[in-house]
Design a protein around this motif. Sequence first.
Motif, mmCIF file in Angstrom:
data_model
loop_
_atom_site.group_PDB
_atom_site.id
_atom_site.type_symbol
_atom_site.label_atom_id
_atom_site.label_comp_id
_atom_site.label_asym_id
_atom_site.label_seq_id
_atom_site.Cartn_x
_atom_site.Cartn_y
_atom_site.Cartn_z
ATOM 1 N N VAL A 421 -28.944 -33.993 -68.453
ATOM 2 C CA VAL A 421 -27.755 -34.761 -68.845
ATOM 3 C C VAL A 421 -26.491 -34.077 -68.331
ATOM 4 O O VAL A 421 -25.557 -34.741 -67.844
ATOM 5 C CB VAL A 421 -27.715 -34.951 -70.374
ATOM 6 N N ALA A 422 -26.447 -32.754 -68.427
ATOM 7 C CA ALA A 422 -25.269 -32.023 -67.942
ATOM 8 C C ALA A 422 -25.081 -32.231 -66.441
ATOM 9 O O ALA A 422 -23.955 -32.420 -65.968
ATOM 10 C CB ALA A 422 -25.409 -30.539 -68.267
ATOM 11 N N VAL A 440 -29.895 -42.855 -73.249
ATOM 12 C CA VAL A 440 -30.546 -41.858 -72.405
ATOM 13 C C VAL A 440 -29.883 -40.488 -72.488
ATOM 14 O O VAL A 440 -30.494 -39.476 -72.153
ATOM 15 C CB VAL A 440 -30.591 -42.345 -70.938
ATOM 16 N N TYR A 441 -28.661 -40.417 -73.005
ATOM 17 C CA TYR A 441 -27.902 -39.166 -72.906
ATOM 18 C C TYR A 441 -27.926 -38.318 -74.172
ATOM 19 O O TYR A 441 -28.346 -37.164 -74.126
ATOM 20 C CB TYR A 441 -26.456 -39.486 -72.515
ATOM 21 N N ASP A 442 -27.482 -38.834 -75.289
ATOM 22 C CA ASP A 442 -27.145 -37.980 -76.434
ATOM 23 C C ASP A 442 -27.864 -38.323 -77.727
ATOM 24 O O ASP A 442 -27.508 -37.812 -78.777
ATOM 25 C CB ASP A 442 -25.632 -38.060 -76.695
ATOM 26 N N TYR A 454 -17.892 -43.884 -77.022
ATOM 27 C CA TYR A 454 -16.533 -43.393 -77.274
ATOM 28 C C TYR A 454 -16.202 -42.205 -76.387
ATOM 29 O O TYR A 454 -15.077 -42.072 -75.889
ATOM 30 C CB TYR A 454 -16.393 -43.005 -78.745
ATOM 31 N N ALA A 455 -17.195 -41.310 -76.177
ATOM 32 C CA ALA A 455 -16.969 -40.160 -75.305
ATOM 33 C C ALA A 455 -16.708 -40.610 -73.872
ATOM 34 O O ALA A 455 -15.883 -40.022 -73.159
ATOM 35 C CB ALA A 455 -18.168 -39.220 -75.365
ATOM 36 N N ARG A 469 -19.060 -31.853 -76.033
ATOM 37 C CA ARG A 469 -19.680 -31.617 -77.341
ATOM 38 C C ARG A 469 -21.030 -32.301 -77.430
ATOM 39 O O ARG A 469 -22.010 -31.720 -77.909
ATOM 40 C CB ARG A 469 -18.760 -32.107 -78.466
ATOM 41 N N LEU A 470 -21.101 -33.556 -76.991
ATOM 42 C CA LEU A 470 -22.361 -34.282 -77.075
ATOM 43 C C LEU A 470 -23.418 -33.694 -76.160
ATOM 44 O O LEU A 470 -24.597 -33.621 -76.511
ATOM 45 C CB LEU A 470 -22.143 -35.755 -76.720
ATOM 46 N N THR A 471 -23.024 -33.283 -74.975
ATOM 47 C CA THR A 471 -23.974 -32.696 -74.040
ATOM 48 C C THR A 471 -24.564 -31.413 -74.610
ATOM 49 O O THR A 471 -25.760 -31.137 -74.475
ATOM 50 C CB THR A 471 -23.301 -32.417 -72.684
#
Length: 484
Positions: A421-422, A440-442, A454-455, A469-471
Amino acid sequence: MSTAAAPGSRHVVVIGAGIAGLAAAHRLLDRGARVTVLEAADRVGGKLLAGRIAGVRVDLGAESLLARRPEAVGLAREVGLADRLQPPATASASLWTRGTLRPMPKGHVMGVPGTAEAVAGVLSEEGLRRIARDAELPRTEVGEDVAVGEFVAARVGREVVDRLVEPLLGGVYAGDAYRLSMRSAVPQLFEAAQTHTSLTEAVRAIQARAAGAATTGPVFMGIEGGVGTLPLAVAASVRARGGEIVTGTAVTGLRREPDGWRVVAGDRAPRADAVVVALPAPAAAGLLRAEAPAAAADLTAVAYASMALITLAYRRADVRLPEGSGFLVPPVDGHTIKASTFASQKWGWIAAEDPDTVVLRASVGRYGEAEILARPDADLVAVARHDLRAATGLTADPVDTAVTRWQDGLPQYPVGHHARVARIREGIAALPGLAVCGAVYDGVGVPACVASAYAAVDALDGDDRAVRRLTEAPVQSLHGGAGE
């Protein structure tokens, strides 16, 4: 509520009208953008789908929101659903394991107990003794990431994984605990494991923090009429404030231009100042391949699990169910269904809508088991009825049935998912005016999808703090709360 964007404001195209795309569109309108949402399907909502069975409104997709996170319930309130938010009528659940329904233990974090006594009655005596050995074992390093099942089995034994962790993770990800990332799927447990030698001690520390926080209110919320009504309400709000939502329009091309982006969708090719791609990984990869090939390659590598929901309606006079909201099924027990929800007992609004009808849901399909979805509806109904009869003694004939297939419905989070994801986000950040969001990400739950949206909007505005933060710490999904 914000008013419609001014004609001269920036134009943002959101690709995908699942809950992440719709949440992004809603937030973009708050920021004064002019918004167009393009969706390939003929409806909005993605994996959230409201329907009916025997005339009763039900969810044919996800049915609850994690209320200990603010994003999903907050969005529901913003779009006028505050008076329809309802906690479950009962929060007690069971495990169908070792031949009978057993009460779901309290005092665990995603199935990992703080003490052996907490899972007495579910595990064998040998399994309980194995948990007690955790305090005597040397430290198990987690490194950058580790599989949940691998780490938990090393600390407290495979029986904890097979009979507790697997069914709980399966209810969220339809995945394999021995493949799933602890860092991404159970982040609070990963964090605690980094600072404690004993896993049971780490769990007790999580429980103590939760008790000290004095969190009140329900862990989950439903919506009268179904969680599937949430995307409909968000879409209505987007349209009411001047946003455009176009369904039945697949985006086939995305290219960067000197003054923004060109989005190709059938006979439409709108120019956009910015684009939010809110699609499952394979579709996102296809669109991003030309402009962000490295990110597209990482997205292509994401695996998915498929599942099906079998919804059954019965005459109340014919049904005597155990108490509680339903049960989970450990794969090790060899049954076909992985869970059942006693929907009329779990959600008061379903029972109130037709007191003479009882609605149940059963789910089938885990990662690597896609072939079961190819079976005819009648076969899946028969499988669900067979397992429900074995678990609960239910022999009555249903008055109505519905089968809903979610092909490639749940992205898998294997070890190293956080790094993938990063990398994806690093590649996307190099392209001004582009952002991505979605399950798929967070995190795969509704709050996670909304937080991701929102991010993404913040990132378009040059603020990447929420993305970072989410990553680093994905949103905890269902069943992970200490003590639940």
